[in-house]
Write a protein that holds these residues in place. Structure first.
Motif, mmCIF file in Angstrom:
data_model
loop_
_atom_site.group_PDB
_atom_site.id
_atom_site.type_symbol
_atom_site.label_atom_id
_atom_site.label_comp_id
_atom_site.label_asym_id
_atom_site.label_seq_id
_atom_site.Cartn_x
_atom_site.Cartn_y
_atom_site.Cartn_z
ATOM 1 N N ILE A 124 0.838 -1.196 0.000
ATOM 2 C CA ILE A 124 0.000 0.000 0.000
ATOM 3 C C ILE A 124 0.874 1.246 0.000
ATOM 4 O O ILE A 124 0.559 2.225 -0.679
ATOM 5 C CB ILE A 124 -0.987 -0.012 1.187
ATOM 6 C CG1 ILE A 124 -2.003 -1.139 0.992
ATOM 7 C CG2 ILE A 124 -1.698 1.336 1.318
ATOM 8 C CD1 ILE A 124 -2.902 -1.393 2.187
ATOM 9 N N GLY A 125 1.966 1.206 0.729
ATOM 10 C CA GLY A 125 2.908 2.330 0.693
ATOM 11 C C GLY A 125 3.418 2.570 -0.720
ATOM 12 O O GLY A 125 3.501 3.717 -1.175
ATOM 13 N N GLU A 126 3.747 1.485 -1.425
ATOM 14 C CA GLU A 126 4.193 1.610 -2.821
ATOM 15 C C GLU A 126 3.075 2.158 -3.697
ATOM 16 O O GLU A 126 3.316 3.035 -4.539
ATOM 17 C CB GLU A 126 4.619 0.246 -3.363
ATOM 18 C CG GLU A 126 5.899 -0.304 -2.787
ATOM 19 C CD GLU A 126 6.231 -1.667 -3.398
ATOM 20 O OE1 GLU A 126 6.392 -1.735 -4.633
ATOM 21 O OE2 GLU A 126 6.317 -2.649 -2.637
ATOM 22 N N LEU A 127 1.860 1.642 -3.504
ATOM 23 C CA LEU A 127 0.727 2.112 -4.293
ATOM 24 C C LEU A 127 0.438 3.587 -4.048
ATOM 25 O O LEU A 127 0.156 4.343 -4.993
ATOM 26 C CB LEU A 127 -0.523 1.274 -3.988
ATOM 27 C CG LEU A 127 -0.530 -0.138 -4.548
ATOM 28 C CD1 LEU A 127 -1.645 -0.960 -3.915
ATOM 29 C CD2 LEU A 127 -0.683 -0.103 -6.071
ATOM 30 N N LEU A 128 0.513 4.005 -2.787
ATOM 31 C CA LEU A 128 0.291 5.422 -2.477
ATOM 32 C C LEU A 128 1.340 6.305 -3.149
ATOM 33 O O LEU A 128 1.015 7.362 -3.695
ATOM 34 C CB LEU A 128 0.306 5.647 -0.960
ATOM 35 C CG LEU A 128 -0.969 5.293 -0.220
ATOM 36 C CD1 LEU A 128 -0.720 5.286 1.296
ATOM 37 C CD2 LEU A 128 -2.094 6.252 -0.575
ATOM 38 N N ALA A 129 2.585 5.858 -3.119
ATOM 39 C CA ALA A 129 3.650 6.626 -3.771
ATOM 40 C C ALA A 129 3.402 6.718 -5.270
ATOM 41 O O ALA A 129 3.572 7.785 -5.875
ATOM 42 C CB ALA A 129 5.011 5.987 -3.487
ATOM 43 N N LEU A 130 2.976 5.625 -5.867
ATOM 44 C CA LEU A 130 2.667 5.632 -7.306
ATOM 45 C C LEU A 130 1.466 6.525 -7.598
ATOM 46 O O LEU A 130 1.447 7.250 -8.596
ATOM 47 C CB LEU A 130 2.415 4.203 -7.805
ATOM 48 C CG LEU A 130 3.644 3.306 -7.859
ATOM 49 C CD1 LEU A 130 3.231 1.845 -8.024
ATOM 50 C CD2 LEU A 130 4.572 3.739 -8.982
ATOM 51 N N TRP A 131 0.462 6.475 -6.737
ATOM 52 C CA TRP A 131 -0.751 7.279 -6.911
ATOM 53 C C TRP A 131 -0.434 8.772 -6.859
ATOM 54 O O TRP A 131 -0.955 9.564 -7.636
ATOM 55 C CB TRP A 131 -1.749 6.887 -5.830
ATOM 56 C CG TRP A 131 -3.080 7.572 -5.892
ATOM 57 C CD1 TRP A 131 -3.876 7.748 -6.983
ATOM 58 C CD2 TRP A 131 -3.786 8.141 -4.797
ATOM 59 N NE1 TRP A 131 -5.038 8.380 -6.631
ATOM 60 C CE2 TRP A 131 -5.006 8.637 -5.288
ATOM 61 C CE3 TRP A 131 -3.514 8.270 -3.432
ATOM 62 C CZ2 TRP A 131 -5.950 9.259 -4.475
ATOM 63 C CZ3 TRP A 131 -4.457 8.879 -2.627
ATOM 64 C CH2 TRP A 131 -5.651 9.367 -3.144
ATOM 65 N N LYS A 132 0.466 9.134 -5.951
ATOM 66 C CA LYS A 132 0.829 10.548 -5.787
ATOM 67 C C LYS A 132 1.771 11.033 -6.882
ATOM 68 O O LYS A 132 1.852 12.230 -7.135
ATOM 69 C CB LYS A 132 1.469 10.760 -4.411
ATOM 70 C CG LYS A 132 0.486 10.575 -3.275
ATOM 71 C CD LYS A 132 1.191 10.642 -1.933
ATOM 72 C CE LYS A 132 0.225 10.339 -0.795
ATOM 73 N NZ LYS A 132 0.911 10.337 0.511
ATOM 74 N N ASP A 133 2.489 10.120 -7.527
ATOM 75 C CA ASP A 133 3.455 10.473 -8.573
ATOM 76 C C ASP A 133 2.743 10.524 -9.920
ATOM 77 O O ASP A 133 2.511 9.496 -10.549
ATOM 78 C CB ASP A 133 4.582 9.440 -8.603
ATOM 79 C CG ASP A 133 5.598 9.697 -9.697
ATOM 80 O OD1 ASP A 133 5.520 10.740 -10.382
ATOM 81 O OD2 ASP A 133 6.480 8.836 -9.869
ATOM 82 N N LYS A 134 2.423 11.714 -10.361
ATOM 83 C CA LYS A 134 1.691 11.865 -11.624
ATOM 84 C C LYS A 134 2.571 11.546 -12.846
ATOM 85 O O LYS A 134 2.072 11.415 -13.950
ATOM 86 C CB LYS A 134 1.121 13.279 -11.739
ATOM 87 C CG LYS A 134 0.162 13.638 -10.615
ATOM 88 C CD LYS A 134 -0.969 12.645 -10.508
ATOM 89 C CE LYS A 134 -1.885 12.982 -9.348
ATOM 90 N NZ LYS A 134 -2.734 11.921 -8.933
ATOM 91 N N GLN A 135 3.881 11.383 -12.653
ATOM 92 C CA GLN A 135 4.795 11.050 -13.742
ATOM 93 C C GLN A 135 5.055 9.547 -13.831
ATOM 94 O O GLN A 135 5.807 9.098 -14.686
ATOM 95 C CB GLN A 135 6.137 11.785 -13.553
ATOM 96 C CG GLN A 135 6.015 13.296 -13.442
ATOM 97 C CD GLN A 135 5.324 13.909 -14.639
ATOM 98 O OE1 GLN A 135 5.655 13.612 -15.780
ATOM 99 N NE2 GLN A 135 4.343 14.767 -14.387
ATOM 100 N N ARG A 136 4.419 8.775 -12.976
ATOM 101 C CA ARG A 136 4.653 7.337 -12.936
ATOM 102 C C ARG A 136 4.136 6.669 -14.208
ATOM 103 O O ARG A 136 3.275 7.187 -14.892
ATOM 104 C CB ARG A 136 3.948 6.719 -11.732
ATOM 105 C CG ARG A 136 2.447 6.997 -11.813
ATOM 106 C CD ARG A 136 1.511 6.012 -11.532
ATOM 107 N NE ARG A 136 0.123 6.253 -11.604
ATOM 108 C CZ ARG A 136 -0.609 7.340 -11.581
ATOM 109 N NH1 ARG A 136 -0.046 8.491 -11.473
ATOM 110 N NH2 ARG A 136 -1.904 7.325 -11.659
ATOM 111 N N ALA A 137 4.687 5.518 -14.463
ATOM 112 C CA ALA A 137 4.217 4.708 -15.590
ATOM 113 C C ALA A 137 3.153 3.749 -15.062
ATOM 114 O O ALA A 137 3.322 3.147 -13.992
ATOM 115 C CB ALA A 137 5.381 3.923 -16.186
#
Length: 138
Positions: free
Chosen positions: A72-85
């Motif tokens: 979930i920590g990883e998912l939250l970081a990805l969710w907040k990163d609008k530049q993520r793939a």
């Protein structure tokens, strides 16, 4: 609400009700750094904005899907990163699916074993029991 007005704030009980996450778990998620620190009143009471509640809802839904707190920590970081793939998000989801498949297979095996043991038990007044015998075997 006009653009000058602040977003409404919730106390922990209101945030818990709005998100589906208990107050105890909200405190836990904050203590382990999953949600980050929230605003506090002068008296030290936690106050949650709409974004905080949205994060708690995200966590609640991810937990319901069986994701670990680390995931979930990883998912939250990805969710907040609008530049993520999106491939990164999909890869994490696929790893979780593989993990769920392994757990399902293990549980199916346990069920088959227990079902066979239950069938072999007479279920009467006799003291001999194949279930207990199997559990006691080394």
């Amino acid at each position: 609400m006009t653009s000058n007005q602040a977003a409404p704030l919730h106390n922990i009980g209101q945030a818990a009700k709005a998100s589906g996450v208990s107050a105890k778990m909200i405190r836990h998620y904050e203590s382990i750094g999953l949600t980050g620190a929230v605003r506090r009143t002068g008296a030290g009471y936690r106050m949650y904005g709409e974004q905080d509640v949205q994060i708690l809802q995200f966590i609640h839904r991810a937990r319901a899907l069986g994701f670990s707190l680390d995931q979930i920590g990883e998912l939250l970081a990805l969710w907040k990163d609008k530049q993520r793939a999106s491939a990164d998000v999909r890869a994490l989801a696929r790893r979780h699916i593989d993990e769920l498949d392994r757990k399902i297979a293990e549980m199916a095996s346990m069920r088959r074993t227990l079902e066979a043991l239950a069938r072999s038990c007479h279920g009467d007044k006799r003291s001999d029991c194949p279930i207990l015998d199997d559990l006691a075997a080394s």
